[in-house]
Design an enzyme around this catalytic site. Structure first.
Site: not given
Ligand code: 13P
Ligand code: ZN
Length: 273
Positions: A113, A136, A138, A208
């Site tokens: 990202e 970021h 989830h 996402h």
């Molecule tokens: P990375 O491991 O490349 O940071 O990706 C995880 C992710 O949540 C991508 O949106």
């Molecule tokens: Zn992600």
């Protein structure tokens, strides 16, 4: 391990925040990524320069020219960063023309990202320089919100979710953003995030996860916690078959007034056509 790298005190904050992200189950497996912009005086002298090969960025980030970023590595786990942040976080310098970056120390494979982190950090230098941290992750209840058709409209989403608990809108008077689906790691996701972050501190990425920003990593985490709590109330009410209308508008306005947030609240989403 290089002692100078271990000395960078924000590594402790990465560890603390990642422990929470793992504990909350928001950053499963390799999910999620973080970045923090450092001032020159936060980088120990031996780590200021690099002779590694420059890596071209997909877009110029001229506001970040000559600045340093700590970024989590791609494929790294939050639960590992919690214990050994120096293995999974890399220090990078953006070139003087803003077109590329050079790895300096630590993990040398930055998150997929990277476009979002670089473009949002670039926007911050321009429009709100005290903002330095990006998370970021989830969170399950926030991702679930992006499945609700009416919440495609971020104003509808914000008015409903942040009206379910009296302090949520006080913390986030500008509301929550919600971007249409974009491929993870894409430049499109970065460009849309950098545009939306001009107006909001928390943005949902459709199907996402979430992006949250702050003056520190802990500040960014605080705001995610507030939104996740409100989402938990939403899903609890929904599963009990109870209405999700939330606070009376009059009470919400009284609270906004008491905390001096009326202007920010009323301006929210005025930027949207
Ligand atoms: P990375 O491991 O490349 O940071 O990706 C995880 C992710 O949540 C991508 O949106
Ligand atoms: Zn992600």
């Amino acid at each position: 391990m290089n002692d100078n790298f271990a000395e960078i005190y924000p590594l402790d904050e990465f560890a603390e925040v990642c422990e929470w992200l793992a504990f909350k189950g928001w950053s499963e497996a390799e999910g999620g990524n973080l970045s923090l912009r450092l001032e020159q005086d936060q980088v120990p002298d031996p780590l200021k320069e690099s002779d590694t090969e420059p890596v071209k960025l997909p877009l110029n980030v001229k506001e970040l020219a000559g600045k340093y970023l700590l970024i989590t590595g791609s494929g790294t786990r939050s639960r590992d960063i919690a214990t050994e942040p120096q293995n999974d976080i890399g220090l990078y310098r953006i070139s003087d023309d803003g077109a590329s970056y050079q790895w300096i120390f630590g993990n040398d494979k930055p998150t997929s990202e990277m476009p979002s982190h670089c473009l949002v950090q670039n926007e911050f230098v321009k429009s709100r320089p005290d903002y330095k941290a990006i998370i970021h992750t989830h969170p399950t209840k926030l991702i679930s919100l992006t499945h609700v058709a009416e919440f495609k409209d971020p104003k509808v989403l914000s008015d409903c979710i942040l009206g379910l608990q009296s302090e949520a809108r006080i913390q986030l008077p500008e509301g929550i953003g919600h971007l249409p689906f974009c491929v993870p790691g894409s430049l499109e996701l970065g460009l849309l995030s950098a545009e939306e972050i001009k107006h909001r501190n928390v943005i949902l990425w459709n199907m996402h996860g979430a992006l949250s920003v702050g003056t520190s990593l802990n500040h960014a985490l605080d705001q995610l916690e507030v939104v996740e709590k409100a989402a938990e109330i939403y899903w609890t009410l929904r599963s009990a078959g109870l209405p999700t209308g939330g606070m009376e508008q009059e009470d919400l306005l009284k609270s906004m007034d008491f905390f001096g947030r009326v202007d920010r609240y009323e301006k929210a989403f005025k930027d949207k056509k």
